[in-house]
Design an enzyme around this catalytic site. Structure first.
Site, PDB file in Angstrom:
ATOM      1  CE  LYS A  53      -3.986  -2.123   2.300  1.00 14.75           C
ATOM      2  NZ  LYS A  53      -4.722  -2.382   3.543  1.00 14.75           N
ATOM      3  CD  GLN A  97      -3.695  -4.156   6.643  1.00 13.01           C
ATOM      4  OE1 GLN A  97      -3.786  -3.071   6.060  1.00 13.01           O
ATOM      5  NE2 GLN A  97      -4.176  -5.265   6.111  1.00 13.01           N
ATOM      6  CG  ASP A 120      -9.562   1.053   5.832  1.00 15.00           C
ATOM      7  OD1 ASP A 120      -9.345   0.581   4.705  1.00 15.00           O
ATOM      8  OD2 ASP A 120      -8.806   0.902   6.807  1.00 15.00           O
TER       9      ASP A 120
HETATM   10  N1  GUN Z   1      -7.306  -5.953   6.267  1.00 16.13           N
HETATM   11  C1  GUN Z   1      -7.717  -6.576   5.135  1.00 16.13           C
HETATM   12  N2  GUN Z   1      -8.278  -5.685   4.284  1.00 16.13           N
HETATM   13  C2  GUN Z   1      -8.214  -4.473   4.893  1.00 16.13           C
HETATM   14  C3  GUN Z   1      -8.632  -3.166   4.507  1.00 16.13           C
HETATM   15  O1  GUN Z   1      -9.190  -2.931   3.436  1.00 16.13           O
HETATM   16  N3  GUN Z   1      -8.379  -2.185   5.422  1.00 16.13           N
HETATM   17  C4  GUN Z   1      -7.787  -2.424   6.624  1.00 16.13           C
HETATM   18  N4  GUN Z   1      -7.604  -1.393   7.436  1.00 16.13           N
HETATM   19  N5  GUN Z   1      -7.390  -3.628   7.001  1.00 16.13           N
HETATM   20  C5  GUN Z   1      -7.604  -4.642   6.141  1.00 16.13           C
END
Ligand code: GUN
Length: 286
Positions: A53, A97, A120
């Site tokens: 990311k 995350q 998110d």
């Molecule tokens: N863990 C798996 N997918 C995601 C996501 O889209 N955002 C976050 N914050 N954690 C994740």
């Protein structure tokens, strides 16, 4: 033989145009859109995801701040870190995350993120807006799925959509977006009886469970649109989708591959959401 919904190609295109946009924004405002990514613990998948990311963000000129903490970080300590990021005018977007270590309550942490920095779209206020069909920060994976469908000019109105998986990150928010597009939506989950009955009725089948090849060709209606968000890593590290792609592609009209389907779109939408948060932050300061 179906049309492959190529998320890698579309995300590449989107990134190219975002790179230009970010250059202009930097020139206008003297500051780059900034995403803080918080990782607690050493889940190997999470480590791979957050690094990719950050790398992707930096590749189009966004600033990525990776903040990594030991598994032993306490919930109050994490809430403190989030408070500092909320108050930092140079941080536009915050991503914590998931999953978090079990001693930390995920919902408490999500609720601590300032709504306008919640890149998110997981904050309860964003979730409510999503279901009410109002403007809000839309979760990255669901947003990426809808963009892929839109790009392929697939009209969803009146279609029967079946979502396999009821997670808060993909299943539920994508169901809300499909509903917005006037699809008739069913959400199935581990307690659903006779899954095949449901999947066979789907004009749009969204698979959001990490079980290798849960969906086989005999479970898919001929001509269906099949979106695979399932991700399963075997002992050799090979990644598999929730859909048996090789056989299902002979039945479906459109299908996403794994990898190269929804995954790259999630990252592109994270960048788009970061820019959205930045614009909100900049406008607030003026
Ligand atoms: N863990 C798996 N997918 C995601 C996501 O889209 N955002 C976050 N914050 N954690 C994740």
């Amino acid at each position: 033989m179906s049309v492959i919904l190529d998320g890698r190609a579309l995300s590449y295109q989107l990134k190219e145009s975002m790179r230009d946009k970010v250059r202009t924004l930097f020139f206008q405002n003297g500051r780059r859109p900034t995403l803080a990514v918080v990782l607690v613990g050493n889940n190997p998948d999470s480590q791979i995801y957050v690094r990719s990311k950050i790398k992707a963000c930096e590749s189009i000129g966004l600033e990525g701040r990776l903040m990594e903490y030991d598994e032993s970080l306490s919930e109050p300590e994490l809430l403190n870190i989030i408070q500092r990021l909320n108050g930092d005018p140079e941080v536009d977007a915050i991503l914590v995350q998931l999953p978090l270590p079990t001693h930390i309550c995920e919902q408490t942490v999500i609720e601590a993120i300032a709504q306008e920095k919640d890149v998110d779209g997981f904050h309860p206020l964003n979730v409510v807006s999503l279901w009410q069909g109002e403007k809000c920060i839309v979760p990255c994976t669901p947003k990426g799925i809808m963009r892929l469908l839109q790009e392929a000019k697939l009209d969803l109105a009146g279609k029967r959509a079946v979502v396999v998986g009821r997670g808060n990150i993909v299943g539920k928010p994508t169901a809300a977006l499909l509903l917005r597009e006037n699809a008739t939506v069913t959400i199935t989950h581990t307690f659903t009886q006779n899954l095949k009955n449901h999947t066979l009725s789907a004009d749009v089948l969204l698979v959001a469970v990490g079980r290798k090849h849960l969906i086989t060709a005999d479970m898919v209606k001929p001509g269906a649109i099949v979106i695979d968000v399932g991700l399963y890593r075997d002992e050799q590290g090979k990644v598999w989708g929730g859909v048996d792609f090789e056989h299902v592609k002979e039945v479906a009209s459109h299908i996403t591959p794994v990898p190269g389907g929804v995954g790259p779109m999630t990252i592109a939408m994270l960048m788009e959401n970061t820019i959205e948060c930045y614009l909100h932050n900049i406008n607030k300061q003026h």
